[in-house]
Write a protein that holds these residues in place. Sequence first.
Motif, PDB file in Angstrom:
ATOM      1  N   ARG A   1      27.251  46.614  42.422  1.00  0.00           N
ATOM      2  CA  ARG A   1      28.424  45.653  41.410  1.00  0.00           C
ATOM      3  C   ARG A   1      28.428  45.011  40.793  1.00  0.00           C
ATOM      4  N   LYS A   2      27.627  46.347  39.811  1.00  0.00           N
ATOM      5  CA  LYS A   2      28.385  46.328  38.606  1.00  0.00           C
ATOM      6  C   LYS A   2      29.707  46.738  38.769  1.00  0.00           C
ATOM      7  N   GLY A   3      29.621  48.317  38.996  1.00  0.00           N
ATOM      8  CA  GLY A   3      30.964  48.803  38.569  1.00  0.00           C
ATOM      9  C   GLY A   3      31.955  48.393  39.276  1.00  0.00           C
ATOM     10  N   LEU A   4      31.969  47.308  40.300  1.00  0.00           N
ATOM     11  CA  LEU A   4      32.608  46.513  41.319  1.00  0.00           C
ATOM     12  C   LEU A   4      32.995  45.171  39.850  1.00  0.00           C
ATOM     13  N   LYS A   5      32.486  44.453  39.346  1.00  0.00           N
ATOM     14  CA  LYS A   5      32.557  44.017  37.638  1.00  0.00           C
ATOM     15  C   LYS A   5      33.269  44.536  37.109  1.00  0.00           C
ATOM     16  N   VAL A   6      32.804  45.174  36.405  1.00  0.00           N
ATOM     17  CA  VAL A   6      33.586  45.619  35.421  1.00  0.00           C
ATOM     18  C   VAL A   6      35.305  46.192  36.248  1.00  0.00           C
ATOM     19  N   VAL A   7      35.361  46.859  36.891  1.00  0.00           N
ATOM     20  CA  VAL A   7      36.556  47.099  37.558  1.00  0.00           C
ATOM     21  C   VAL A   7      37.767  46.007  37.149  1.00  0.00           C
ATOM     22  N   GLU A   8      37.298  44.613  38.532  1.00  0.00           N
ATOM     23  CA  GLU A   8      37.951  43.434  38.019  1.00  0.00           C
ATOM     24  C   GLU A   8      37.935  42.452  37.270  1.00  0.00           C
ATOM     25  N   GLU A   9      36.883  43.469  36.101  1.00  0.00           N
ATOM     26  CA  GLU A   9      37.350  42.469  34.468  1.00  0.00           C
ATOM     27  C   GLU A   9      38.167  42.936  34.277  1.00  0.00           C
ATOM     28  N   VAL A  10      39.162  44.268  33.910  1.00  0.00           N
ATOM     29  CA  VAL A  10      39.622  45.144  34.035  1.00  0.00           C
ATOM     30  C   VAL A  10      40.951  44.151  34.083  1.00  0.00           C
ATOM     31  N   ILE A  11      40.956  44.552  35.396  1.00  0.00           N
ATOM     32  CA  ILE A  11      42.205  43.301  36.390  1.00  0.00           C
ATOM     33  C   ILE A  11      43.357  42.247  35.877  1.00  0.00           C
ATOM     34  N   ASP A  12      41.761  41.444  35.862  1.00  0.00           N
ATOM     35  CA  ASP A  12      42.053  40.156  34.848  1.00  0.00           C
ATOM     36  C   ASP A  12      42.319  40.153  34.041  1.00  0.00           C
ATOM     37  N   ARG A  13      41.730  41.078  33.364  1.00  0.00           N
ATOM     38  CA  ARG A  13      42.737  41.146  31.597  1.00  0.00           C
ATOM     39  C   ARG A  13      43.995  41.710  31.703  1.00  0.00           C
ATOM     40  N   ILE A  14      44.510  42.352  33.054  1.00  0.00           N
ATOM     41  CA  ILE A  14      45.171  43.279  33.017  1.00  0.00           C
ATOM     42  C   ILE A  14      46.526  42.195  33.704  1.00  0.00           C
TER      43      ILE A  14
ATOM     44  N   GLN B   1      44.985  38.906  47.244  1.00  0.00           N
ATOM     45  CA  GLN B   1      46.194  39.799  47.467  1.00  0.00           C
ATOM     46  C   GLN B   1      46.074  40.747  46.088  1.00  0.00           C
ATOM     47  N   LEU B   2      46.493  40.229  45.123  1.00  0.00           N
ATOM     48  CA  LEU B   2      46.938  40.551  44.232  1.00  0.00           C
ATOM     49  C   LEU B   2      46.263  41.749  43.827  1.00  0.00           C
ATOM     50  N   ARG B   3      44.712  40.973  43.219  1.00  0.00           N
ATOM     51  CA  ARG B   3      43.630  41.534  42.923  1.00  0.00           C
ATOM     52  C   ARG B   3      43.315  43.303  44.066  1.00  0.00           C
ATOM     53  N   ASP B   4      43.348  43.026  45.401  1.00  0.00           N
ATOM     54  CA  ASP B   4      43.489  43.444  46.083  1.00  0.00           C
ATOM     55  C   ASP B   4      44.141  44.814  45.833  1.00  0.00           C
ATOM     56  N   GLU B   5      45.468  44.824  45.899  1.00  0.00           N
ATOM     57  CA  GLU B   5      46.464  45.265  45.633  1.00  0.00           C
ATOM     58  C   GLU B   5      46.354  46.190  45.013  1.00  0.00           C
ATOM     59  N   MET B   6      45.949  45.991  42.748  1.00  0.00           N
ATOM     60  CA  MET B   6      46.009  46.150  41.529  1.00  0.00           C
ATOM     61  C   MET B   6      44.600  47.451  41.975  1.00  0.00           C
TER      62      MET B   6
END
Length: 457
Positions: free
Chosen positions: A208-221, A254-259
């Motif tokens: 979950r920690k790893g996933l949170k990092v990836v999602e934070e980067v996607i959200d920033r982009i 869906q945008l998050r999943d594809e990115m």
Amino acid sequence: MRQDAVTAADRALAPPSPRGYPLVGHLPFMAKDAPGFFTTCAREHGGVVSLALGGWPTVLVSDPAAIEPILVRSHASYIKHNFFWRHVRAIFGEGLLTSNGALWQRQRRLAAPAFAGRKLDGYGAVMVRMTEEMLDRWTPGEARDVHVDMMGVTLRIAAKTLFDSELEEEVERIDHAVTLLMNEIAARYARPVLIPDAVPLPGHIRYRKGLKVVEEVIDRIVAERRARPADSGDLLALYMQARDEEGRGMSDRQLRDEMVTLLLAGHETTALVLSWAWYELARHPQAQERLAAEIEAVLGDRPAGVEDLRRLPFAECVVKESMRLYPPGWAIGRETTEEVEIGGYTIAKGTTVIMAPWVLHRDPRFFDEPEAFRPERWEDGLEERLPRFAYMPFGGGPRVCIGNRFSMMEAILLLVTMARRYRFAPTPGRDTTPFPSITLRPKDGVWVEVERRAAAA
């Protein structure tokens, strides 16, 4: 394990199967060494082998003739297999890797222009420039984990080419996060049951920690792009502008999943191809010097460009041989949606079907000295002579990897750019072994010592 006697009558009913354990079946063998277990199954029991992964009926298919209908002719009778992908829904959601049916077809059509024609060719300069910037930070004579380098540079390239985003500051965090995710995925692959992510196991917490990092980067982009009115013409712009028949845009989920899918899958494959290529080249100096000679003859003292790709055949052979010995997608899975026939056997609906490029690519029926690193084997038209699907580093059929041309172009350009400036040698006492998760990673990195070539000084 021993090969059980199988009568003709038995063969008409089910594929042969190695001995397993009560309840868990063959999962302990997979947990210990899945690529090795699959290889033993294929060599001892044939091209279609029945396995039991806990309560999941499974067949391992390593006969190219039997793979063709699964991936091509009868592909509509199969979906992505739930045995594996159920474990990683939190990462990839309903992105291109995991989705099926109409959703997958729509998203595939939407993404296709980013990986074709002039758009694809335009990425070449970015790939070379970012590789040169990486090499500028190296110190001759030092020992480096080139796998870490490859993961970093290909991540920057994927973010810039697909999403027009710079990830310089986040590269280290993402690399660590992806390692956490891949380690946990490998552990889950050998579990007979699905344990919800919310259960606070140590591996789940790291996951979950790893996933949170990836999602934070996607959200920033995404946030940066929404604040920027100009259309960059990249894949993210296509996604954000897309509308369905009723005029609705892609949902945030869906945008998050594809990115996430394209950012992680879009850099991991090439990084692994190059990591393993340098692992072998460092141990085969003659092949490395032949590559350097080709580069000097074609490029002289200038950097490589997309227009040079066809003039660098040995570089392409090195990439192909790396993908043969260490296919990033070392196992490909499907699940039957109806009763099907595979290799003469009737296979029930709901059966997991595994096809392992690792097994096929090391099969002595197709490759001389299959365990040896021999890039020159590809020079005399071997690929055209092979049975279809004896070599399948990118899968095949309608779901062939959408980024296969992107990955090949990137791998060759990065390999050439690096070999033009540096010579690589193994670091004494630092070896590695394949670590099978979703992809085939080097377990302890790829440590090499780098020496600047005189012509590039």
